[in-house]
Scaffold this motif. Structure first.
Motif, mmCIF file in Angstrom:
data_model
loop_
_atom_site.group_PDB
_atom_site.id
_atom_site.type_symbol
_atom_site.label_atom_id
_atom_site.label_comp_id
_atom_site.label_asym_id
_atom_site.label_seq_id
_atom_site.Cartn_x
_atom_site.Cartn_y
_atom_site.Cartn_z
ATOM 1 N N UNK A 1 7.941 1.283 6.987
ATOM 2 C CA UNK A 1 8.397 2.796 6.498
ATOM 3 C C UNK A 1 8.964 2.946 5.565
ATOM 4 N N UNK A 2 8.030 2.756 4.560
ATOM 5 C CA UNK A 2 8.789 3.130 3.263
ATOM 6 C C UNK A 2 6.979 3.140 2.532
ATOM 7 N N UNK A 3 5.806 3.222 3.760
ATOM 8 C CA UNK A 3 4.655 2.897 2.797
ATOM 9 C C UNK A 3 3.746 4.436 2.864
ATOM 10 N N UNK A 4 5.042 5.169 3.747
ATOM 11 C CA UNK A 4 4.687 6.458 3.400
ATOM 12 C C UNK A 4 4.521 7.453 1.975
ATOM 13 N N UNK A 5 3.125 8.185 2.211
ATOM 14 C CA UNK A 5 3.066 8.419 0.867
ATOM 15 C C UNK A 5 3.130 10.119 1.420
ATOM 16 N N UNK A 6 2.306 11.050 0.166
ATOM 17 C CA UNK A 6 1.927 12.230 0.360
ATOM 18 C C UNK A 6 1.034 13.265 1.408
ATOM 19 N N UNK B 1 0.610 -1.815 0.150
ATOM 20 C CA UNK B 1 0.200 0.247 -0.002
ATOM 21 C C UNK B 1 1.208 1.004 -0.055
ATOM 22 N N UNK B 2 0.267 2.103 -0.339
ATOM 23 C CA UNK B 2 0.985 3.933 -0.626
ATOM 24 C C UNK B 2 0.019 5.040 0.841
ATOM 25 N N UNK B 3 -0.091 5.394 1.127
ATOM 26 C CA UNK B 3 -0.282 5.618 2.735
ATOM 27 C C UNK B 3 -0.372 7.318 2.249
ATOM 28 N N UNK B 4 -0.999 7.355 1.711
ATOM 29 C CA UNK B 4 -1.200 9.287 1.417
ATOM 30 C C UNK B 4 -2.593 9.528 2.477
ATOM 31 N N UNK B 5 -2.269 11.024 2.777
ATOM 32 C CA UNK B 5 -3.293 11.699 3.022
ATOM 33 C C UNK B 5 -4.480 10.806 4.289
#
Length: 337
Positions: free
Chosen positions: A267-272, A243-247
């Motif tokens: 840690x690498x899931x952190x999105x904008x 997943x990409x966890x954005x906003x």
């Protein structure tokens, strides 16, 4: 406001008393607490004797203790004047931080309000949450100021509770679109065996502390609705892969039980537009023998990376039952023979 020290103590004469006068007798009742329990708590913590005379309190004890007690009592009375209550936790916080918590400070974003005296309050739908130690105060500042923060320390220091409070604050303020709470589904030293039910039934026991924190800050019906709408997600760490966890405001709890690979993945899931908080206790690793904790690895590798905050807690920051701090200190001081 209370009138401070009508007869100020001096360092050379510890026998002098300190008299405090409080004009509003109704507030005085709340200041004392039921059966004078608030006064008893202050007496025990600061080693003073408090005597009630009309709308005055007479403080007896050594000069530094008199001064400290007067400071605490005046601060608590001012709190009552502003319309807030006084709980044992509020008294404990004032004794711990006192004048060191005062000063204007800087605003760490419009979500966090610094009220008079420099006290930080986190607004949620159900309550105002206040840090109760200096370490907690610094931690809350870090949560608002950094996109990635770590909170490391023993149980009962408010690491997860404050992180969820900040997440709820940012969510209701429109700064993030969702809250994602996760923890490794690792059994704490016991085998629970087969659990009946669907996937939610199987993992919910591991996630219960996160549900408890959420329900402290949001009405139960709203929590249920937001979970149904997937604007709040509570899921095991393994469900984060890919997943990409954005906003989002993202919290990984009990991170000491994540492996190194799981921690890197998370840690690498952190999105904008997101903020991420990692909390854990290095003394409570439940991983199999020989497996390195991802929390320790992350601390070692990321300690010098700019814009990543590390906040540390000790037994002095425990805000649960006072015995919890003593238990932690006893275990920390034990050297097996």
């Amino acid at each position: 406001m209370a009138i401070s020290a009508l007869t100020p103590p001096t360092a050379s004469d510890d026998a002098l008393e300190t008299r405090l006068e409080f004009p509003d007798n109704r507030l005085l009742i709340d200041l004392f607490g039921e059966f004078n329990r608030n006064l008893t708590q202050i007496e025990a913590a600061i080693d003073v004797q408090l005597v009630h005379q009309g709308n005055q309190l007479v403080v007896f004890g050594e000069a530094p203790a008199q001064s400290k007690a007067a400071e605490v009592l005046n601060a608590l009375y001012a709190r009552l004047e502003s319309g807030k209550g006084v709980t044992p936790g509020d008294i404990d916080a004032e004794i711990r931080m006192g004048s060191s918590a005062k000063g204007t400070g800087n605003r760490a974003g419009d979500q966090m309000e610094l009220f008079q005296g420099g006290h930080i309050e986190i607004k949620t739908r159900k309550k105002l949450v206040e840090p109760r130690t200096e370490a907690q105060k610094a931690y809350v500042r870090a949560l608002f100021s950094n996109e990635l923060s770590f909170g490391i320390g023993p149980a009962g220091t408010g690491k997860t509770y404050l992180a969820v409070a900040v997440g709820v604050n940012m969510f209701i303020g429109g700064h993030v679109d969702k809250i994602i709470l996760s923890r490794p589904a690792v059994e704490a030293g016991e085998r629970l065996g087969f659990l009946p039910g669907d996937m939610k039934d199987k993992v919910d026991p591991y996630m219960q502390p996160l549900y408890d924190a959420l329900n402290d800050f949001l009405p139960g019906k709203q929590v249920a609705k937001l979970i149904e709408e997937k604007r709040i997600e509570i899921a095991p760490l393994a469900f984060m892969r890919g997943r990409t966890l954005a906003n989002a405001f993202v919290v990984l709890d009990e991170a000491q039980n994540a492996t190194s690979m799981q921690m890197k993945m998370f840690l690498t899931r952190l999105g904008r537009g997101s903020r991420m908080v990692i909390t854990g206790d290095r003394t409570q690793v439940d991983l199999p023998r020989g497996v390195t904790s991802g929390l320790s690895d992350a601390e070692r590798l990321l300690k010098e990376v700019d814009s990543i905050a590390f906040s540390y807690f000790t037994s002095k920051d425990v805000v649960r039952h006072p015995l919890v701090a003593k238990i932690i200190e006893a275990y920390d001081g034990d050297t097996p023979g």
